[in-house]
Structures are given as structure tokens and as C-alpha cells.
Design a protein around this motif. Sequence first.
Motif, short mmCIF file in Angstrom:
data_model
loop_
_atom_site.label_atom_id
_atom_site.label_comp_id
_atom_site.label_asym_id
_atom_site.label_seq_id
_atom_site.Cartn_x
_atom_site.Cartn_y
_atom_site.Cartn_z
N GLU A 15 0.80 -1.22 0.00
CA GLU A 15 0.00 0.00 0.00
C GLU A 15 0.84 1.27 0.00
O GLU A 15 0.50 2.25 -0.65
CB GLU A 15 -0.95 0.01 1.20
N LYS A 16 1.94 1.28 0.72
CA LYS A 16 2.79 2.47 0.79
C LYS A 16 3.49 2.72 -0.55
O LYS A 16 3.68 3.86 -0.95
CB LYS A 16 3.81 2.33 1.90
N GLU A 17 3.87 1.66 -1.24
CA GLU A 17 4.56 1.78 -2.53
C GLU A 17 3.62 2.27 -3.63
O GLU A 17 4.00 3.08 -4.45
CB GLU A 17 5.16 0.44 -2.94
N ARG A 18 2.40 1.74 -3.66
CA ARG A 18 1.52 2.03 -4.78
C ARG A 18 0.86 3.40 -4.68
O ARG A 18 0.32 3.91 -5.65
CB ARG A 18 0.49 0.93 -4.96
N GLY A 19 0.86 4.00 -3.52
CA GLY A 19 0.33 5.35 -3.38
C GLY A 19 -1.19 5.38 -3.29
O GLY A 19 -1.85 4.38 -3.07
N GLU A 20 -1.71 6.58 -3.51
CA GLU A 20 -3.14 6.80 -3.30
C GLU A 20 -3.97 6.67 -4.57
O GLU A 20 -5.15 7.00 -4.58
CB GLU A 20 -3.37 8.16 -2.66
N PHE A 21 -3.40 6.17 -5.64
CA PHE A 21 -4.13 6.07 -6.89
C PHE A 21 -4.39 4.64 -7.32
O PHE A 21 -4.81 4.39 -8.43
CB PHE A 21 -3.42 6.86 -7.99
N VAL A 22 -4.13 3.71 -6.44
CA VAL A 22 -4.45 2.31 -6.68
C VAL A 22 -5.27 1.83 -5.49
O VAL A 22 -4.86 2.00 -4.35
CB VAL A 22 -3.18 1.42 -6.84
N PHE A 23 -6.41 1.27 -5.80
CA PHE A 23 -7.32 0.81 -4.75
C PHE A 23 -7.54 -0.68 -4.90
O PHE A 23 -7.60 -1.21 -6.01
CB PHE A 23 -8.66 1.55 -4.86
N ALA A 76 -9.80 -7.82 -6.63
CA ALA A 76 -9.81 -6.91 -7.77
C ALA A 76 -9.04 -5.65 -7.39
O ALA A 76 -8.72 -5.43 -6.23
CB ALA A 76 -11.24 -6.56 -8.16
N PHE A 77 -8.75 -4.83 -8.41
CA PHE A 77 -8.07 -3.56 -8.16
C PHE A 77 -8.56 -2.51 -9.14
O PHE A 77 -9.10 -2.81 -10.20
CB PHE A 77 -6.54 -3.71 -8.26
N LEU A 78 -8.35 -1.25 -8.76
CA LEU A 78 -8.69 -0.09 -9.58
C LEU A 78 -7.50 0.85 -9.53
O LEU A 78 -7.04 1.21 -8.45
CB LEU A 78 -9.95 0.60 -9.02
N MET A 79 -7.01 1.26 -10.69
CA MET A 79 -5.92 2.23 -10.79
C MET A 79 -6.47 3.49 -11.46
O MET A 79 -7.24 3.40 -12.40
CB MET A 79 -4.76 1.68 -11.61
N ILE A 80 -6.05 4.64 -10.97
CA ILE A 80 -6.53 5.92 -11.48
C ILE A 80 -5.33 6.78 -11.87
O ILE A 80 -4.38 6.91 -11.10
CB ILE A 80 -7.34 6.67 -10.41
N GLU A 81 -5.42 7.38 -13.05
CA GLU A 81 -4.38 8.34 -13.47
C GLU A 81 -5.08 9.60 -13.96
O GLU A 81 -5.88 9.55 -14.90
CB GLU A 81 -3.51 7.75 -14.58
N HIS A 82 -4.80 10.72 -13.31
CA HIS A 82 -5.37 12.00 -13.72
C HIS A 82 -4.62 12.47 -14.96
O HIS A 82 -3.40 12.50 -14.98
CB HIS A 82 -5.24 13.04 -12.61
N MET A 83 -5.39 12.84 -15.99
CA MET A 83 -4.80 13.29 -17.25
C MET A 83 -5.54 14.56 -17.68
O MET A 83 -6.43 14.50 -18.52
CB MET A 83 -4.91 12.20 -18.31
N GLY A 84 -5.17 15.68 -17.08
CA GLY A 84 -5.87 16.93 -17.37
C GLY A 84 -7.29 16.86 -16.84
O GLY A 84 -7.52 16.56 -15.68
N TYR A 85 -8.26 17.12 -17.72
CA TYR A 85 -9.67 17.07 -17.31
C TYR A 85 -10.23 15.65 -17.33
O TYR A 85 -11.37 15.41 -16.96
CB TYR A 85 -10.51 17.99 -18.19
N GLY A 129 -7.77 1.89 -14.90
CA GLY A 129 -7.40 0.52 -15.23
C GLY A 129 -7.93 -0.35 -14.11
O GLY A 129 -7.90 0.03 -12.95
N LEU A 130 -8.48 -1.47 -14.48
CA LEU A 130 -8.98 -2.36 -13.44
C LEU A 130 -8.71 -3.80 -13.80
O LEU A 130 -8.47 -4.13 -14.94
CB LEU A 130 -10.47 -2.13 -13.17
#
Length: 106
Positions: A14-22, A32-41, A46-47
Amino acid sequence: MEEDEADLVAFLDEKERGEFVFSVKDEEELIAFLMIEHMGYSMDIGLGMRPDLTGQGKGVTFLKAAMCFLRMNDEPKQMTLSVATFNKRAIKLYKRMGFRTSRIYM
């Protein structure tokens, strides 16, 4: 993910992956997992789901829950998905949910 041991270790910590992987867990087991990447608006998601749970109709529920989670926390103007071209089952689900192909990366 198992082919790159360093990536797997970082993903599971959890500490390595940061706050954008759930992670989605059943008791203590990762299902399961959910990854989020902010790209402008836009927000790229990715899941993934444990392979033995795929093909049972659970993907629709998971994707809807992920989209609801994002809307409740960030209100993105646009959501995009990244998926491997070989993952035909996921692509079929995403298209059924209203996503369309915009780019293919090699």
C-alpha cells in the motif's frame, strides 16, 4: 503483473503504490483492483479482477462501482480506460458499458 517481480511487490504494498491504486478485498484476500491516473480534465482508469472470478458477469457490477466511486470523489469530466488488446472479454464489457475505442498503442 507476475512477470515483473518489482512491479508486483510495489503493487501489493500500500505504501509503494500510493493513493491512486485501490484494492477490492473479500475478507483479507485481494479479488480486484482499480488504478486511477489523472490526465488533465480526464481520468484514465485501469482495473483487474482475479482470473477465477472473470466470465461470471461480475465485471459490469465492478465497473459501475468503480465509475460511481470516481464520480463521488473527483467528478471527472471524462473517463477513459486502458486495456490490453488481447483482453477481448474486457473490451467487450467496456463497449457494452458505452466506452469506445479511441487509440491503440503498441
